[in-house]
Design a protein around this motif. Structure first.
Motif, PDB file in Angstrom:
ATOM      1  N   TYR A  30       0.821  -1.214   0.000  1.00 10.34           N
ATOM      2  CA  TYR A  30       0.000   0.000   0.000  1.00 10.34           C
ATOM      3  C   TYR A  30       0.856   1.265   0.000  1.00 10.34           C
ATOM      4  O   TYR A  30       0.483   2.263  -0.620  1.00 10.34           O
ATOM      5  N   GLU A  31       1.994   1.215   0.670  1.00 11.92           N
ATOM      6  CA  GLU A  31       2.905   2.361   0.662  1.00 11.92           C
ATOM      7  C   GLU A  31       3.512   2.546  -0.726  1.00 11.92           C
ATOM      8  O   GLU A  31       3.529   3.660  -1.259  1.00 11.92           O
ATOM      9  N   LYS A  32       3.993   1.476  -1.321  1.00 12.47           N
ATOM     10  CA  LYS A  32       4.679   1.555  -2.615  1.00 12.47           C
ATOM     11  C   LYS A  32       3.697   1.789  -3.766  1.00 12.47           C
ATOM     12  O   LYS A  32       3.926   2.637  -4.625  1.00 12.47           O
ATOM     13  N   THR A  33       2.608   1.052  -3.790  1.00  9.86           N
ATOM     14  CA  THR A  33       1.689   1.090  -4.926  1.00  9.86           C
ATOM     15  C   THR A  33       0.766   2.302  -4.914  1.00  9.86           C
ATOM     16  O   THR A  33       0.585   2.968  -5.934  1.00  9.86           O
ATOM     17  N   VAL A  76     -10.447   9.932  -7.597  1.00 15.30           N
ATOM     18  CA  VAL A  76      -9.222  10.710  -7.762  1.00 15.30           C
ATOM     19  C   VAL A  76      -9.492  11.901  -8.680  1.00 15.30           C
ATOM     20  O   VAL A  76     -10.467  11.915  -9.424  1.00 15.30           O
ATOM     21  N   ASP A  77      -8.595  12.885  -8.625  1.00 20.03           N
ATOM     22  CA  ASP A  77      -8.765  14.066  -9.479  1.00 20.03           C
ATOM     23  C   ASP A  77      -8.137  13.890 -10.852  1.00 20.03           C
ATOM     24  O   ASP A  77      -8.425  14.645 -11.767  1.00 20.03           O
ATOM     25  N   ASN A  78      -7.263  12.877 -11.007  1.00 15.12           N
ATOM     26  CA  ASN A  78      -6.574  12.661 -12.283  1.00 15.12           C
ATOM     27  C   ASN A  78      -6.329  11.166 -12.448  1.00 15.12           C
ATOM     28  O   ASN A  78      -5.374  10.620 -11.898  1.00 15.12           O
ATOM     29  N   LEU A  79      -7.217  10.509 -13.185  1.00 15.57           N
ATOM     30  CA  LEU A  79      -7.147   9.055 -13.326  1.00 15.57           C
ATOM     31  C   LEU A  79      -5.893   8.603 -14.065  1.00 15.57           C
ATOM     32  O   LEU A  79      -5.278   7.603 -13.697  1.00 15.57           O
ATOM     33  N   ASP A  80      -5.484   9.340 -15.080  1.00 14.07           N
ATOM     34  CA  ASP A  80      -4.284   8.958 -15.824  1.00 14.07           C
ATOM     35  C   ASP A  80      -3.049   8.992 -14.928  1.00 14.07           C
ATOM     36  O   ASP A  80      -2.205   8.100 -14.970  1.00 14.07           O
ATOM     37  N   ALA A  81      -2.946  10.021 -14.081  1.00 10.79           N
ATOM     38  CA  ALA A  81      -1.814  10.117 -13.150  1.00 10.79           C
ATOM     39  C   ALA A  81      -1.861   8.981 -12.139  1.00 10.79           C
ATOM     40  O   ALA A  81      -0.831   8.390 -11.816  1.00 10.79           O
ATOM     41  N   ALA A  82      -3.057   8.653 -11.629  1.00 11.64           N
ATOM     42  CA  ALA A  82      -3.188   7.550 -10.669  1.00 11.64           C
ATOM     43  C   ALA A  82      -2.769   6.235 -11.312  1.00 11.64           C
ATOM     44  O   ALA A  82      -2.049   5.432 -10.701  1.00 11.64           O
ATOM     45  N   PHE A  83      -3.192   6.010 -12.556  1.00  6.60           N
ATOM     46  CA  PHE A  83      -2.826   4.783 -13.257  1.00  6.60           C
ATOM     47  C   PHE A  83      -1.308   4.692 -13.391  1.00  6.60           C
ATOM     48  O   PHE A  83      -0.710   3.653 -13.101  1.00  6.60           O
ATOM     49  N   GLU A  84      -0.690   5.775 -13.811  1.00  2.00           N
ATOM     50  CA  GLU A  84       0.760   5.770 -14.015  1.00  2.00           C
ATOM     51  C   GLU A  84       1.514   5.559 -12.702  1.00  2.00           C
ATOM     52  O   GLU A  84       2.514   4.844 -12.673  1.00  2.00           O
ATOM     53  N   GLU A  85       1.042   6.153 -11.622  1.00  2.34           N
ATOM     54  CA  GLU A  85       1.665   5.920 -10.305  1.00  2.34           C
ATOM     55  C   GLU A  85       1.625   4.440  -9.931  1.00  2.34           C
ATOM     56  O   GLU A  85       2.603   3.893  -9.432  1.00  2.34           O
ATOM     57  N   ILE A  86       0.473   3.819 -10.148  1.00  2.00           N
ATOM     58  CA  ILE A  86       0.264   2.434  -9.728  1.00  2.00           C
ATOM     59  C   ILE A  86       0.905   1.435 -10.681  1.00  2.00           C
ATOM     60  O   ILE A  86       1.573   0.495 -10.263  1.00  2.00           O
ATOM     61  N   LYS A  87       0.719   1.640 -11.973  1.00  2.00           N
ATOM     62  CA  LYS A  87       1.164   0.669 -12.976  1.00  2.00           C
ATOM     63  C   LYS A  87       2.540   0.973 -13.563  1.00  2.00           C
ATOM     64  O   LYS A  87       3.124   0.133 -14.247  1.00  2.00           O
ATOM     65  N   GLY A  88       3.051   2.195 -13.347  1.00  2.00           N
ATOM     66  CA  GLY A  88       4.378   2.544 -13.846  1.00  2.00           C
ATOM     67  C   GLY A  88       4.430   2.910 -15.305  1.00  2.00           C
ATOM     68  O   GLY A  88       5.513   3.001 -15.895  1.00  2.00           O
ATOM     69  N   LYS A  89       3.272   3.123 -15.922  1.00  2.00           N
ATOM     70  CA  LYS A  89       3.214   3.505 -17.341  1.00  2.00           C
ATOM     71  C   LYS A  89       1.894   4.220 -17.586  1.00  2.00           C
ATOM     72  O   LYS A  89       0.932   4.026 -16.834  1.00  2.00           O
TER      73      LYS A  89
END
Length: 127
Positions: A30-33, A76-89
């Motif tokens: 949870y901390e990393k992802t 979230v306020d920015n789904l694309d940013a959340a996806f990139e944070e979690i998935k790395g792309k």
């Protein structure tokens, strides 16, 4: 750019009591992802931890529940940013879907944690 987590809504009753088999083992994911940080720990009535990020908090607990039947929706306020944070792309078009919730339309994607909890992240679509 990081997403801001605005709201957490549990699939069942309580986002502060999400079941996991091993609280301490779950925390690093949870901390990393998701970028959560530990804000409280407890051993009573069972081992648990409260995690926070931005405007939300969730709780993980060794409460005997079935994690495969639980999870949360994170707005979230920015789904694309959340996806990139979690998935790395950045997300591909096939990674995001559109769901309708009453009068609201949201772009969403799902993440299943190693502990079995499922999370849906979403951003309201502008009309």
């Amino acid at each position: 750019m990081k997403a801001v987590y605005k709201r957490a809504a549990p699939y069942a009753d309580d986002a502060m009591n999400l079941p996991v088999k091993d609280v301490e083992g779950a925390i690093p994911y949870y901390e990393k992802t998701f970028g959560f940080r530990v804000v409280a720990r407890s051993d009573e009535p069972h081992k648990s931890v409260i995690l926070a990020r931005d405007e939300i908090q969730i709780g993980l607990a060794e409460n005997g529940g079935d994690p495969t039947q639980e999870g949360c929706f994170f707005e979230v306020d920015n789904l694309d940013a959340a996806f990139e944070e979690i998935k790395g792309k950045p997300p591909a078009a096939s990674d995001i879907r559109i769901d309708q919730f009453g009068d609201s339309s949201m772009r969403v994607f799902f993440v299943v944690a190693p502990d079995g909890l499922c999370y849906m992240l979403g951003q309201r679509r502008e009309v």
